[in-house]
Motif scaffolding. Structure first.
Motif, PDB file in Angstrom:
ATOM      1  N   TYR A 203     -12.973   1.614   7.594  1.00 22.96           N
ATOM      2  CA  TYR A 203     -12.028   0.542   7.278  1.00 22.96           C
ATOM      3  C   TYR A 203     -12.737  -0.812   7.324  1.00 22.96           C
ATOM      4  O   TYR A 203     -12.245  -1.763   7.947  1.00 22.96           O
ATOM      5  CB  TYR A 203     -10.858   0.550   8.272  1.00 22.96           C
TER       6      TYR A 203
ATOM      7  N   PRO B 164      -3.291   5.474   2.782  1.00 25.01           N
ATOM      8  CA  PRO B 164      -4.665   5.031   3.091  1.00 25.01           C
ATOM      9  C   PRO B 164      -5.298   5.809   4.235  1.00 25.01           C
ATOM     10  O   PRO B 164      -6.475   6.197   4.149  1.00 25.01           O
ATOM     11  CB  PRO B 164      -4.485   3.552   3.442  1.00 25.01           C
ATOM     12  N   SER B 165      -4.544   6.050   5.309  1.00 19.79           N
ATOM     13  CA  SER B 165      -5.138   6.751   6.455  1.00 19.79           C
ATOM     14  C   SER B 165      -5.457   8.201   6.109  1.00 19.79           C
ATOM     15  O   SER B 165      -6.448   8.760   6.599  1.00 19.79           O
ATOM     16  CB  SER B 165      -4.204   6.681   7.670  1.00 19.79           C
TER      17      SER B 165
ATOM     18  N   THR C 114       0.729   1.825  -1.756  1.00 22.64           N
ATOM     19  CA  THR C 114      -0.093   1.938  -0.550  1.00 22.64           C
ATOM     20  C   THR C 114      -0.069   0.674   0.282  1.00 22.64           C
ATOM     21  O   THR C 114      -0.617   0.648   1.368  1.00 22.64           O
ATOM     22  CB  THR C 114      -1.552   2.233  -0.936  1.00 22.64           C
TER      23      THR C 114
ATOM     24  N   ALA D  73      -8.631   8.298   4.029  1.00 23.52           N
ATOM     25  CA  ALA D  73      -9.799   8.101   4.894  1.00 23.52           C
ATOM     26  C   ALA D  73     -10.069   9.323   5.766  1.00 23.52           C
ATOM     27  O   ALA D  73     -11.219   9.739   5.931  1.00 23.52           O
ATOM     28  CB  ALA D  73      -9.590   6.862   5.764  1.00 23.52           C
TER      29      ALA D  73
ATOM     30  N   LYS E 134      -5.324  -0.465  -3.229  1.00 24.90           N
ATOM     31  CA  LYS E 134      -4.188  -1.308  -2.867  1.00 24.90           C
ATOM     32  C   LYS E 134      -3.884  -2.338  -3.951  1.00 24.90           C
ATOM     33  O   LYS E 134      -2.732  -2.714  -4.157  1.00 24.90           O
ATOM     34  CB  LYS E 134      -4.466  -2.009  -1.537  1.00 24.90           C
TER      35      LYS E 134
ATOM     36  N   LEU F  62     -10.227   2.005  -0.746  1.00 23.39           N
ATOM     37  CA  LEU F  62      -8.890   1.618  -0.314  1.00 23.39           C
ATOM     38  C   LEU F  62      -8.499   0.198  -0.746  1.00 23.39           C
ATOM     39  O   LEU F  62      -7.380  -0.002  -1.218  1.00 23.39           O
ATOM     40  CB  LEU F  62      -8.756   1.779   1.201  1.00 23.39           C
TER      41      LEU F  62
ATOM     42  N   SER G 275     -14.260   5.288   1.577  1.00 23.45           N
ATOM     43  CA  SER G 275     -12.914   4.746   1.784  1.00 23.45           C
ATOM     44  C   SER G 275     -12.946   3.237   2.001  1.00 23.45           C
ATOM     45  O   SER G 275     -11.979   2.538   1.702  1.00 23.45           O
ATOM     46  CB  SER G 275     -12.244   5.436   2.976  1.00 23.45           C
TER      47      SER G 275
END
Length: 485
Positions: free
Chosen positions: A301, A78-79, A70, A82, A64, A60, A56
């Motif tokens: 992240y 995104p969350s 997103t 993940a 994006k 991510l 992720s």
């Protein structure tokens, strides 16, 4: 090549156990190498967990750029991308402990390869967010099924002298998987990163076919002859190994292992016997404190954490992500050596305090950077603190929980205890990953790092008070430290 591996074996074996007799030294080298070899399959699966965690971090940012939907502040996409893997991993971990008791540690390691391979294939050839989520769920199921098994398996097949080293390699394997995923995803694409991660369950499943079933499980299934033969293959015929085998046989004859107990009786033991619930409680609380200390938030992240810590205008986020991965990889190697040579309490205190100082510095610099426009406060101090945080957390809060899970969980209830441990810790894992974007957005990075520091302090103090010393002790000796005499 032979000389290299022999020196490696001698390095991780205690000096006092190396005989001056050449044949005895060769036998110890052979046994050491064999224990490491049969651990390679489970450790390769752990690289797949690292790939799942790191995916992720590179997917991510690319998503994006490709999909503006997103980028909306209210978007949960995104969350969920993940955390979906962690949620399925949490649920699947309940079954991993039962598989290891029913089918054995070896066969229970092969089963997760199937959803792992299917999951990474789904991700690699997906063209929508829905199929990405399906792939993430499948990879999470794979990781959840074998997560309760790996530390138990390694703890049961390795000698006390090298057990901390090989258990420490779990974290090293996780780190290598994350680093490789980030490298490929940074310089190529997330599809290439998924194809790389496909190799981990494939190779891990094949290597596990060459592993051994653990003697402890064979004894619990009343297959004493097979258990003794497996013990001699894995641990050799030295005087030390013979003494340990005699103790295991005596405990087996006296019914300490309780092989015929039902799930209800086993659960009653977990609730009532101090030698079972005390070590389980210590490991569960330490795992949970490690998750809420941000242990995996930085991995999941990575790019976002760097921008939040160093400012949105910072231009080298991918470079810092790879630098953090490199620090984590090097530190994991150091941690393997430290686990072999230092007491657990020293690692808990040193790593925990170092992590706490770095988190408090990160929090203070993020608070001050809003009012004081100075590159030292807004960039350099947070950068050093972030790398220091990764270093110290990789020394203590990353490897120690897995090491303690392999050493402290009682043999007679290992399946159920491992399922409880993984379910609770992965639940905390899911909560941390799902809600950390909310914390960073609404509380700010300074307050979020302050929350992380509170849990770091809690885990450190917990182990300082309740953790027994396990260095160079057999699993039966560790269990006796909690048993009422």
């Amino acid at each position: 090549m032979y000389g290299f591996f022999r020196n490696f074996a001698n390095l991780i074996w205690t000096k006092k156990s190396i005989s001056t007799d050449g044949s005895a030294a060769d036998e110890k080298w052979r046994i050491t190498f064999y224990q490491i070899f049969i651990s390679l399959g489970p450790l390769t699966f752990c690289m797949g967990v690292g790939g799942m965690m790191g995916f992720s971090g590179i997917f991510l940012p690319q998503l994006k750029e490709e999909n503006k939907e997103t980028n909306e502040p209210e978007s949960d996409i995104p969350s969920w991308i993940a955390s979906s893997a962690v949620l399925s991993m949490t649920i699947a971990s309940v079954f991993g402990g039962f598989f290891m008791e029913k089918y054995g540690r070896k066969r229970a390691h092969v089963i997760p390869a199937i959803p792992g391979i299917l999951g990474w294939l789904t991700i690699a050839f997906s063209n929508s967010i829905a199929t990405i989520l399906v792939g993430r769920v499948l990879t999470g199921i794979s990781c959840g099924l074998f997560a309760p098994i790996t530390s138990s398996y390694i703890g049961e097949i390795t000698a006390p002298s090298i057990r901390p080293f090989v258990l420490g390699c779990i974290t090293l394997a996780l780190t290598i998987g994350t680093l490789l995923c980030h490298l490929v995803g940074t310089f190529y694409s997330w599809k290439m990163a998924a194809l790389l991660c496909l190799l981990f369950p494939t190779i891990g499943g094949l290597l596990t076919l060459f592993s051994e079933e653990t003697p402890n499980w064979l004894f619990r299934k009343n297959r004493a002859d097979e258990a003794c033969a497996a013990f001699e293959r894995i641990r050799g015929k030295s005087d030390e190994a013979k003494r340990e085998l005699e103790i295991i046989l005596e405990r087996h004859k006296n019914g300490v292992a309780n092989p015929g107990k039902s799930l209800k009786d086993t659960a009653r033991d977990v609730m009532s016997k101090p030698e079972i619930y005390k070590p389980l409680l210590v490991v569960v609380l330490y795992f949970m404190s490690a998750q809420f200390a941000g242990i995996n938030v930085v991995t999941f992240y990575a790019i976002d954490v760097v921008k939040l810590s160093l400012g949105p205008n910072f231009q080298n986020s991918h470079l810092i992500m790879l630098a953090m991965d490199s620090v984590r990889a090097v530190t994991s190697i150091i941690a393997c050596i430290l686990l072999k040579n230092l007491k657990r309490r020293h690692l808990v205190i040193g790593g925990g305090l170092g992590c706490l100082i770095c988190l408090l510095t990160l929090s203070a610099s993020n608070f001050l950077s809003g009012t004081i426009k100075n590159p030292t406060i807004s960039v350099y101090i947070p950068l050093i603190s972030l790398l220091g945080y990764v270093f110290f957390i990789s020394i203590s809060l990353v490897p120690l929980p897995w090491c303690l899970a392999g050493e402290l969980l009682p043999l007679e209830v290992k399946g159920l205890a491992s399922s409880i441990l993984c379910f609770t810790s992965f639940s905390a894992f899911f909560i941390a990953i799902k809600f950390s974007p909310f914390l960073f957005s609404f509380l700010g990075s300074g307050s979020t790092y302050l929350i992380f520091s509170v849990f770091t302090l809690f885990g450190t103090v917990l182990c300082m008070i309740l953790l027994p010393e396990t260095k160079n002790k057999t699993l039966n000796e560790i269990a006796d430290t909690y048993r009422n005499k």
